[in-house]
Design an enzyme around this catalytic site. Structure first.
Site, short mmCIF file in Angstrom:
data_model
loop_
_atom_site.label_atom_id
_atom_site.label_comp_id
_atom_site.label_asym_id
_atom_site.label_seq_id
_atom_site.Cartn_x
_atom_site.Cartn_y
_atom_site.Cartn_z
N ASP A 199 0.77 -1.13 0.03
CA ASP A 199 0.03 0.02 -0.04
C ASP A 199 0.84 1.38 -0.04
OD1 ASP A 199 -2.29 1.57 0.45
OD2 ASP A 199 -1.92 1.69 2.54
N ASN A 232 -1.85 -0.80 5.84
CA ASN A 232 -2.36 -0.21 7.24
C ASN A 232 -3.73 -0.42 7.38
OD1 ASN A 232 -2.57 2.01 5.23
ND2 ASN A 232 -3.27 2.93 7.06
N ASP A 274 -0.30 5.32 0.87
CA ASP A 274 -0.61 6.09 1.77
C ASP A 274 -0.68 5.70 3.23
OD1 ASP A 274 -1.16 8.80 0.45
OD2 ASP A 274 -2.14 7.42 -0.77
#
Length: 259
Positions: A79, A201, A81
């Site tokens: 991922d 996240n 961001d």
């Protein structure tokens, strides 16, 4: 008498100017000190955030190398961001935890979204360059982000630094929308789910594939963050197994967050 008066006036003027000079000098000195302190703190934060940390990569034994050669190279989905980077932009929007305004970004992106120019100030997570250097030797890397392609592609280019490690990329249009949030279908990336790992996240992003996930805590600003370093031993071990899902399920990694 006249000379005496001039002498007294000169002495009084000198007595009046002396404290004014001292006060002005002190104000200038204070301003200079404040500037130096601000400059020092800002640059210390920058150095801390991107300091070089050694993580000993030991050469593998001949037996381990033979084992690796018998296995398919695995895929690591990353991922962007709050996993590898954090960015803020100058066009308003929702307020989120962010770096302090006086912390200089690692790079600035200027993109056009819906015919409007938008400037993104991008901050790299501590140790992300070292992390990418290491895992690019271990895995086939894939970036899968819920961000728009025009932004995500520009971020990937800056992180990749022409190494050719982040060439496979998937964006918002490749995500599925589930109850208002974007989810990532790993079978779209690779048809063999035994050989794919996602580092993200956001649990909602991989909720259909929890046994393929290595969660990581969100990063916004902490210059002392070491989560990318902490996850390296697990990623090092996973490349030697037949089915990553067995290992991740056994260790219940899907219920952990790497600190």
């Amino acid at each position: 008498m006249h000379a005496t008066n001039l002498s007294e006036n000169s002495h009084q003027s000198s007595n009046w100017l002396e404290p004014m000079f001292i006060k002005t000098f002190c104000n200038i000195l204070s301003a200079v000190w404040s500037f130096l302190l601000y400059f020092f703190r800002k640059n210390v934060r920058k150095v801390i955030a991107h300091q070089t940390v050694r993580y000993e990569i030991m050469p593998i034994t001949p037996i381990s190398r033979l084992r690796l050669n018998q296995l398919k190279k695995k895929v690591l989905v990353l991922d962007l961001d709050e996993t590898l980077i954090h960015s803020r932009h100058d066009s308003g929007g929702l307020l989120r935890p962010s770096v302090k305004p006086d912390t200089p970004p690692d790079f600035v992106l200027k993109v056009v979204i819906d015919r409007h120019p938008v400037k993104f100030f991008v901050h790299k997570r501590p140790h992300v360059d070292f992390f990418l250097n290491v895992v690019s030797d271990w895995y086939e890397l894939v970036v899968f982000t819920a961000s728009m392609e025009i932004y995500g592609s520009a971020v990937c280019d800056r992180l990749d630094k022409n190494r050719g490690a982040l060439t496979r990329r998937y964006y918002r249009q490749h995500c599925k929308v589930d109850t208002g949030s974007f989810t990532k279908d790993l079978s779209f990336v690779h048809n063999d789910l035994s050989s794919i790992i996602i580092l993200d996240n956001s649990p909602g992003a991989y909720k259909g594939f929890p046994e393929n996930a290595v969660p990581i805590k969100s990063w916004f600003a902490d210059p002392f963050d070491t989560a990318l370093l902490n996850v390296l031993p697990m990623l090092d071990a996973l490349r030697f197994c037949n089915d990553v899902r067995n290992i991740l399920h056994r260790n219940k990694v899907q219920h952990m967050q790497w600190q």
